[in-house]
Enzyme design. Sequence first.
Site, PDB file in Angstrom:
ATOM      1  CG  ASP A 131      -1.987  -0.855   1.178  1.00  0.00           C
ATOM      2  OD1 ASP A 131      -2.402  -1.159   0.041  1.00  0.00           O
ATOM      3  OD2 ASP A 131      -2.527  -1.343   2.217  1.00  0.00           O
ATOM      4  CB  SER A 147      -9.479   6.431   0.033  1.00  0.00           C
ATOM      5  OG  SER A 147     -10.502   5.763   0.121  1.00  0.00           O
ATOM      6  CE1 TYR A 199     -18.823  -4.390  -2.699  1.00  0.00           C
ATOM      7  CE2 TYR A 199     -18.478  -2.865  -1.118  1.00  0.00           C
ATOM      8  CZ  TYR A 199     -19.168  -2.956  -2.211  1.00  0.00           C
ATOM      9  OH  TYR A 199     -20.053  -2.246  -2.865  1.00  0.00           O
TER      10      TYR A 199
END
Length: 419
Positions: free
Chosen positions: A163, A305, A205
């Site tokens: 990330d 994000s 999800y």
Amino acid sequence: MKTFCVHLIIIIYLLLCSKTDTSSEYESDNINHEKTKYFREENDILSTSTKWDKYIRLIENAEESHLNQTSDDNHRSIFCQQIDNDFAYWKNQSIDDIKSRLIVSETLAKTYRLTLYQVINHRLYRQTEDQLIFPARNYGIEHFLLNIIDSLPDMEFLVNTYDWPQNQLNIPILSFSKSLLSRDTDILYPAWAFWDGGPALGSVYPTGIGRWDIMRQTLNKARQNYPWSKKESRGFFRGSRTSSERDPLVLLSRNHPELLEAQYTKNQAWKSDADTLGYPPAGELKHEAFCQFKYLFNFRGVAASFRLRHLFLCGSLVLHVGSDWIEFFYERLQPWYHYIPVTTDLHDVENILLFAQNNDRLVSKIARQGRDFIWNSLTMENVEGYWKELLLEYYKLFGNDRKITMKTNFVQVERRSKP
């Protein structure tokens, strides 16, 4: 009697006019942003205009700046400026030195836990799957690489699937996100999540948000189910407490529920209500449920994000908190034209929500402009085009003038079935 009839007709006409729908779905794109016009129509009290002056000026300036923008008509990606920005640092370095370091690219990949991709005779190669950190993320990347493989010369490049960026000053590394407030030298690529690889979000999800081409249609349908005139005039945020940065918004929601609904959900680290600021965790919602609210908050996560692009497609006003972390398409998003920026300390967030509630037609246009930009520009075709332009530019700069041969322990990447 004749006079009476005339008066009666006038009264009926005025009553009908008062019922005309003036919501944003029926407005012209050429809304006059001259401030007193809005205040007369929405507040009917000119003395209140100074309360919103600073926001009105920011919107007016953003509109003027947007009108003065020139487009690049050289058949480049619509997001090409970000490619130029990312390579600007490297063009000022010794390219020969960088090429010499990249000769040991396999060692670099092991050292920094990167994926080394090779393109040889229009075939794609990399390490074996057991050596990948996040295989599903690689699958999402490889979908686009295989789509453009016939356009790529023989080359090698290092891809980061974490990330956070690597920020190496002497090694060009491709990352999905980076910070503008530090000297991040990573070169941005479109995140794996446009096709596969997450992020997984709890029960709603469990295997990842899902392909962008499918989510575009899902959220567009939700937008149609919740047009602006039917949306609830409150802010909305639903997410986990990844940092205390989000706390002021949740606390404001508890004190002023008429302004917004902001609640924390569980995450993997949740142990008790203390981890959700003293309240039981809220239930998780799919992104399309967000569309029922007019004002949607976006916060960064560990890095940028993944949620931001989805929020725009609701046709709601996006309130984007912070300006530090970016993805490749952020550079084309213009604050106060496509969205309203909010500082990370959230000091002005209550006023911004009040401004939005009291200037409905004005902010509805910003919402529409943001939605239209993402819908028209952030397409799968443009994501693929960005990959192509990015890698051709990389090759132009770092093509190491030697024959690329497949590493002995590498495997050819084959096309996978659709996720």
